[in-house]
Design a protein around this motif. Structure first.
Motif, PDB file in Angstrom:
ATOM      1  N   ILE A 154       0.692  -1.298   0.151  1.00 54.64           N
ATOM      2  CA  ILE A 154       0.030   0.040  -0.066  1.00 54.64           C
ATOM      3  C   ILE A 154       0.826   1.417  -0.225  1.00 54.64           C
ATOM      4  O   ILE A 154       0.623   2.036  -0.869  1.00 54.64           O
ATOM      5  N   PRO A 155       1.798   1.458   0.879  1.00 52.70           N
ATOM      6  CA  PRO A 155       2.750   2.607   0.766  1.00 52.70           C
ATOM      7  C   PRO A 155       3.607   2.811  -0.424  1.00 52.70           C
ATOM      8  O   PRO A 155       3.923   3.864  -0.983  1.00 52.70           O
ATOM      9  N   ALA A 156       3.770   1.486  -0.990  1.00 53.85           N
ATOM     10  CA  ALA A 156       4.519   1.510  -2.317  1.00 53.85           C
ATOM     11  C   ALA A 156       3.753   2.279  -3.349  1.00 53.85           C
ATOM     12  O   ALA A 156       4.071   3.096  -4.409  1.00 53.85           O
ATOM     13  N   GLY A 157       2.353   2.089  -3.256  1.00 53.56           N
ATOM     14  CA  GLY A 157       1.357   2.748  -4.127  1.00 53.56           C
ATOM     15  C   GLY A 157       1.021   4.006  -3.992  1.00 53.56           C
ATOM     16  O   GLY A 157       1.027   5.004  -4.730  1.00 53.56           O
ATOM     17  N   VAL A 158       1.231   4.412  -2.477  1.00 51.23           N
ATOM     18  CA  VAL A 158       0.937   5.787  -2.360  1.00 51.23           C
ATOM     19  C   VAL A 158       2.164   6.619  -2.793  1.00 51.23           C
ATOM     20  O   VAL A 158       1.924   7.968  -3.350  1.00 51.23           O
ATOM     21  N   ALA A 159       3.237   5.887  -2.384  1.00 56.25           N
ATOM     22  CA  ALA A 159       4.599   6.869  -2.781  1.00 56.25           C
ATOM     23  C   ALA A 159       4.812   6.888  -4.506  1.00 56.25           C
ATOM     24  O   ALA A 159       5.682   7.385  -4.778  1.00 56.25           O
ATOM     25  N   LYS A 160       3.802   6.099  -4.975  1.00 59.75           N
ATOM     26  CA  LYS A 160       4.006   6.080  -6.365  1.00 59.75           C
ATOM     27  C   LYS A 160       5.216   5.470  -7.312  1.00 59.75           C
ATOM     28  O   LYS A 160       5.998   5.902  -7.914  1.00 59.75           O
ATOM     29  N   MET A 161       5.630   4.233  -6.328  1.00 60.67           N
ATOM     30  CA  MET A 161       6.844   3.741  -6.977  1.00 60.67           C
ATOM     31  C   MET A 161       6.469   3.332  -8.425  1.00 60.67           C
ATOM     32  O   MET A 161       5.276   2.637  -8.535  1.00 60.67           O
ATOM     33  N   HIS A 162       7.401   3.218  -9.221  1.00 57.02           N
ATOM     34  CA  HIS A 162       7.211   2.663 -10.629  1.00 57.02           C
ATOM     35  C   HIS A 162       7.005   1.180 -10.547  1.00 57.02           C
ATOM     36  O   HIS A 162       7.432   0.442  -9.934  1.00 57.02           O
ATOM     37  N   TRP A 163       5.889   0.892 -11.473  1.00 56.14           N
ATOM     38  CA  TRP A 163       5.128  -0.148 -11.249  1.00 56.14           C
ATOM     39  C   TRP A 163       5.979  -1.494 -11.444  1.00 56.14           C
ATOM     40  O   TRP A 163       6.023  -2.555 -10.907  1.00 56.14           O
ATOM     41  N   TRP A 164       6.845  -1.330 -12.552  1.00 58.61           N
ATOM     42  CA  TRP A 164       7.767  -2.314 -13.035  1.00 58.61           C
ATOM     43  C   TRP A 164       8.887  -2.396 -11.698  1.00 58.61           C
ATOM     44  O   TRP A 164       9.438  -3.784 -11.593  1.00 58.61           O
ATOM     45  N   LYS A 165       9.351  -1.413 -11.105  1.00 52.41           N
ATOM     46  CA  LYS A 165      10.185  -1.613  -9.951  1.00 52.41           C
ATOM     47  C   LYS A 165       9.705  -2.275  -9.059  1.00 52.41           C
ATOM     48  O   LYS A 165      10.326  -3.273  -7.939  1.00 52.41           O
ATOM     49  N   PHE A 166       8.423  -2.055  -8.575  1.00 53.35           N
ATOM     50  CA  PHE A 166       7.662  -2.610  -7.411  1.00 53.35           C
ATOM     51  C   PHE A 166       7.466  -4.148  -7.714  1.00 53.35           C
ATOM     52  O   PHE A 166       7.570  -5.066  -6.855  1.00 53.35           O
ATOM     53  N   GLY A 167       7.232  -4.420  -9.043  1.00 56.65           N
ATOM     54  CA  GLY A 167       7.009  -5.842  -9.374  1.00 56.65           C
ATOM     55  C   GLY A 167       8.346  -6.691  -9.343  1.00 56.65           C
ATOM     56  O   GLY A 167       8.323  -7.807  -9.027  1.00 56.65           O
ATOM     57  N   LEU A 168       9.384  -6.018  -9.645  1.00 57.86           N
ATOM     58  CA  LEU A 168      10.664  -6.851  -9.553  1.00 57.86           C
ATOM     59  C   LEU A 168      11.020  -7.207  -8.331  1.00 57.86           C
ATOM     60  O   LEU A 168      11.344  -8.241  -7.917  1.00 57.86           O
ATOM     61  N   LEU A 169      10.856  -6.006  -7.467  1.00 58.89           N
ATOM     62  CA  LEU A 169      11.409  -6.290  -6.048  1.00 58.89           C
ATOM     63  C   LEU A 169      10.413  -7.282  -5.220  1.00 58.89           C
ATOM     64  O   LEU A 169      10.664  -8.025  -4.403  1.00 58.89           O
ATOM     65  N   THR A 170       9.146  -7.148  -5.515  1.00 57.27           N
ATOM     66  CA  THR A 170       8.096  -8.048  -4.790  1.00 57.27           C
ATOM     67  C   THR A 170       8.464  -9.495  -5.497  1.00 57.27           C
ATOM     68  O   THR A 170       8.222 -10.144  -4.681  1.00 57.27           O
ATOM     69  N   THR A 171       8.395  -9.557  -6.524  1.00 60.81           N
ATOM     70  CA  THR A 171       8.762 -10.829  -7.173  1.00 60.81           C
ATOM     71  C   THR A 171      10.061 -11.672  -6.627  1.00 60.81           C
ATOM     72  O   THR A 171      10.065 -12.915  -6.022  1.00 60.81           O
ATOM     73  N   ALA A 172      11.090 -10.909  -6.519  1.00 61.74           N
ATOM     74  CA  ALA A 172      12.440 -11.303  -5.907  1.00 61.74           C
ATOM     75  C   ALA A 172      12.085 -11.682  -4.356  1.00 61.74           C
ATOM     76  O   ALA A 172      12.582 -12.715  -3.838  1.00 61.74           O
ATOM     77  N   GLY A 173      11.459 -10.863  -3.583  1.00 62.87           N
ATOM     78  CA  GLY A 173      11.402 -10.938  -2.107  1.00 62.87           C
ATOM     79  C   GLY A 173      10.346 -12.341  -2.125  1.00 62.87           C
ATOM     80  O   GLY A 173      10.588 -13.161  -1.215  1.00 62.87           O
ATOM     81  N   SER A 174       9.284 -12.432  -2.791  1.00 61.27           N
ATOM     82  CA  SER A 174       8.206 -13.313  -2.667  1.00 61.27           C
ATOM     83  C   SER A 174       9.160 -14.711  -3.244  1.00 61.27           C
ATOM     84  O   SER A 174       8.475 -15.648  -2.667  1.00 61.27           O
ATOM     85  N   LEU A 175       9.727 -14.698  -4.020  1.00 58.64           N
ATOM     86  CA  LEU A 175      10.413 -15.815  -4.575  1.00 58.64           C
ATOM     87  C   LEU A 175      11.245 -16.628  -3.526  1.00 58.64           C
ATOM     88  O   LEU A 175      11.192 -17.774  -3.413  1.00 58.64           O
ATOM     89  N   ILE A 176      11.906 -15.858  -2.885  1.00 57.41           N
ATOM     90  CA  ILE A 176      12.768 -16.257  -1.742  1.00 57.41           C
ATOM     91  C   ILE A 176      11.892 -16.851  -0.804  1.00 57.41           C
ATOM     92  O   ILE A 176      12.253 -17.919  -0.224  1.00 57.41           O
ATOM     93  N   TRP A 177      11.104 -15.854  -0.265  1.00 55.35           N
ATOM     94  CA  TRP A 177      10.044 -16.633   0.922  1.00 55.35           C
ATOM     95  C   TRP A 177       9.426 -17.654   0.418  1.00 55.35           C
ATOM     96  O   TRP A 177       9.240 -18.765   1.258  1.00 55.35           O
ATOM     97  N   ASN A 178       8.550 -17.594  -0.574  1.00 56.69           N
ATOM     98  CA  ASN A 178       7.649 -18.788  -1.102  1.00 56.69           C
ATOM     99  C   ASN A 178       8.803 -19.979  -1.236  1.00 56.69           C
ATOM    100  O   ASN A 178       8.073 -21.206  -0.937  1.00 56.69           O
ATOM    101  N   SER A 179       9.978 -19.939  -1.905  1.00 59.55           N
ATOM    102  CA  SER A 179      10.758 -21.109  -2.133  1.00 59.55           C
ATOM    103  C   SER A 179      11.041 -21.857  -0.820  1.00 59.55           C
ATOM    104  O   SER A 179      11.171 -22.970  -0.621  1.00 59.55           O
TER     105      SER A 179
END
Length: 231
Positions: free
Chosen positions: A144-169
């Motif tokens: 939510i704060p990432a959206g509020v701060a208007k982080m670039h959608w692609w940057k948000f996606g890359l960081l979220t994918t990387a963090g989620s991939l580690i946690w999920n794995s």
């Protein structure tokens, strides 16, 4: 898949986690690995649903041959990212100005708090999104704060994918290798989650104490000023 259902239901008889595990297994039985993606996506939208239960069940299903380990990790990560983007979109829709107006109407909160939070996020947002994906509660809320701060959608996606991939794995692999003993990892994850919750409660309590003391100090200053003015 019958063995999967048995493993889920016998791990913690009668608890809501057992019911959740049974539901996840039924969903995966019905539509395959996309069922795990749906469950993990809901975990992002509703933090009380623990991914620490959902993810090992996907690994257990992979160990039983219901689908491959790669499919389990890929689909659960897709579910994490998809759910995160929904909350990210909510943050973009709310925006800093609208949140500031809402904050001004709440007790003990100021619009300046939102502005300061956005400023902090602009400086440390990348690390917050990446590591936040591996912290209970924050895993969902950080979008939510990432959206509020208007982080670039692609940057948000890359960081979220990387963090989620580690946690999920980590949790999918735990379920894959532990098999019917998958619930062991849940015990350690619960300790970590409890620590996070206690830390959040303490932080909120400290914020309330500091803000109340500041309000009382301001009132005392105003009263002193009025008293000196009338004299």
């Amino acid at each position: 898949m019958t063995a999967l259902i048995h493993a889920a239901s016998t791990s913690d008889q009668g608890s809501w986690l057992s019911t959740l595990a049974d539901w996840v297994v039924s969903l995966m039985e019905l539509i395959g690995p996309p069922g795990a993606a749906i469950a993990v996506g809901l975990d992002n939208l509703f933090p009380p649903i623990p991914s620490e239960v959902v993810l090992p069940m996907a690994g257990l299903a992979a160990s039983r041959g219901s689908f491959t380990l790669f499919e389990a990790i890929a689909w659960t990560t897709f579910g994490s990212v998809f759910g995160a983007y929904i909350l990210y979109g909510l943050g973009r829709w709310l925006g800093a100005e609208r949140l500031a107006r809402i904050a001004d109407k709440l007790p003990l909160v100021k619009g300046e708090d939102v502005e300061q939070s956005v400023a902090w996020f602009e400086r440390h947002g990348a690390a917050a999104v990446f590591f936040g994906r591996m912290v209970p509660l924050f895993r969902s809320l950080i979008s939510i704060p990432a959206g509020v701060a208007k982080m670039h959608w692609w940057k948000f996606g890359l960081l979220t994918t990387a963090g989620s991939l580690i946690w999920n794995s980590i949790f999918v692999l735990a379920g894959f290798f532990l098999g019917e003993n998958w619930h062991i990892v849940e015990q350690y994850a619960e300790i970590f989650q409890t620590i996070v919750i206690v830390a959040v409660v303490l932080a909120v309590a400290w914020f309330v104490i500091v803000r109340v003391r500041a309000i009382l100090a301001d009132r005392g200053t105003d009263q002193a000023s009025e008293g000196s003015g009338s004299a």
